[in-house]
Design an enzyme around this catalytic site. Structure first.
Site, short mmCIF file in Angstrom:
data_model
loop_
_atom_site.label_atom_id
_atom_site.label_comp_id
_atom_site.label_asym_id
_atom_site.label_seq_id
_atom_site.Cartn_x
_atom_site.Cartn_y
_atom_site.Cartn_z
NE ARG A 53 31.70 34.02 35.77
CZ ARG A 53 32.30 34.47 34.93
NH1 ARG A 53 31.97 35.44 34.17
NH2 ARG A 53 33.60 34.32 34.89
CD GLU A 99 38.03 36.21 41.02
OE1 GLU A 99 37.24 36.43 42.13
OE2 GLU A 99 37.84 35.60 39.89
NE ARG A 130 29.00 30.77 38.74
CZ ARG A 130 30.22 31.39 38.48
NH1 ARG A 130 30.86 32.53 39.55
NH2 ARG A 130 31.38 30.70 37.84
#
Length: 299
Positions: free
Chosen positions: A52, A60, A94
């Site tokens: 990330r 998005e 992540r």
């Protein structure tokens, strides 16, 4: 022997100069997939990890500029060897990292090109904040729109204020309360009450208008109905008249007035017959009453 050892040491020294060892917080990796504008999959010497990009938040996939942001990151990194400057992991497991490609900060580039926001909730990086301000001013990428929706608002829309349902109107029947002692009640006018009193008003001379029924009653009974000013009534014998009982049996009184004398009273045929039959004379008073006395002899 000694010469052989020196040669070996020189060979190992030269080999070490050509191998770059990354610090403990840096990982050399190859990017294999770009998931969206701020997340990639990287392959290291020991494993494949999800990375990330730290300090930024890209649109998005379902947002405007979302596909463009992902494509830009894919073009920059996929199949490229990069350096991951890691700082830990997020709640989803992540790896949080700043990605360096040939020494260039890819996180910063995504914000500068208007392809991601500075994620101020989790980052205080001044360079990222400055890059976003410049992208806004220059209307780069997603900043072509005046008020683009931030991805954190897209993921978790602000709660709308609750709207109270309309109040139901209930029809309440109107109930008329029963009459009480304090209520105003219309009472029909009572029939006249017959009783003697002073300050009477004669129906013949006052302002009261006699009804036909009253006239008939007066005529049949030989009386006069008198109406007071307060609305009550009483009756008295009409002057010069007598009731059937008086005609049958006259009463005595003082201050006589002979029916034979000078009087405004006119004898009826029945009274004349009564006097002739009994040999008496019926005397009428001025107040309307009568009495009888022995008839006077004619000279």
């Amino acid at each position: 022997m000694r010469r052989t050892l020196n040669v070996c040491c020189c060979i190992f020294a030269m080999a070490g100069a050509t191998v770059r060892e990354a610090p403990a917080s840096e990982v050399i990796a190859k990017i294999v997939v770009a998931i969206d504008g701020d997340t990639v999959v990287a392959k290291t010497s020991s494993s494949t990890i999800t990375v990330r990009l730290e300090g930024i938040d890209a649109p998005e996939k379902g947002q405007p500029s979302g596909p463009e942001s992902r494509e830009a990151l894919r073009s920059l990194l996929v199949n490229k060897q990069v350096v991951l400057k890691t700082s830990g992991t997020d709640k989803y497991g992540r790896t949080l990292a700043t990605i360096l490609l040939d020494g260039n900060n890819i996180n910063l580039k995504m914000v500068s090109d208007g392809l991601a926001w500075h994620y101020k909730q989790y980052s205080k990086d001044e360079d990222l904040a400055k890059a976003e301000a410049e992208a806004r001013t220059g209307e780069k990428g997603l900043w072509v729109e005046k008020n683009p929706t931030a991805p954190w608002d897209f993921r978790h829309p602000p709660a709308k204020p609750a709207i109270a349902p309309p109040e139901k109107t209930v029809a309440v029947p109107v109930v008329t309360p029963p009459a009480t002692a304090n209520s105003l009640v219309t009472v029909p006018k009572a029939e006249p009450i017959v009783k003697a009193s002073a300050s009477a008003t004669n129906s013949k001379s006052g302002s009261f208008k006699e009804s036909e029924a009253e006239k008939a009653y007066e005529k049949a009974n030989g009386v006069e109905v008198v109406h007071r000013k307060d609305g009550s009534t009483y009756e008295r014998r009409q002057a010069g008249s007598s009731s059937p009982a008086e005609k049958a049996k006259p009463s005595s009184s003082s201050a006589p007035t002979s029916s034979k004398g000078k009087s405004s009273y006119k004898e009826s045929a029945a009274e004349k017959a009564y006097e002739k039959a009994t040999g008496k004379e019926v005397v009428h008073k001025k107040d309307g009453t009568t009495y009888e006395r022995k008839a006077r002899s004619k000279k």
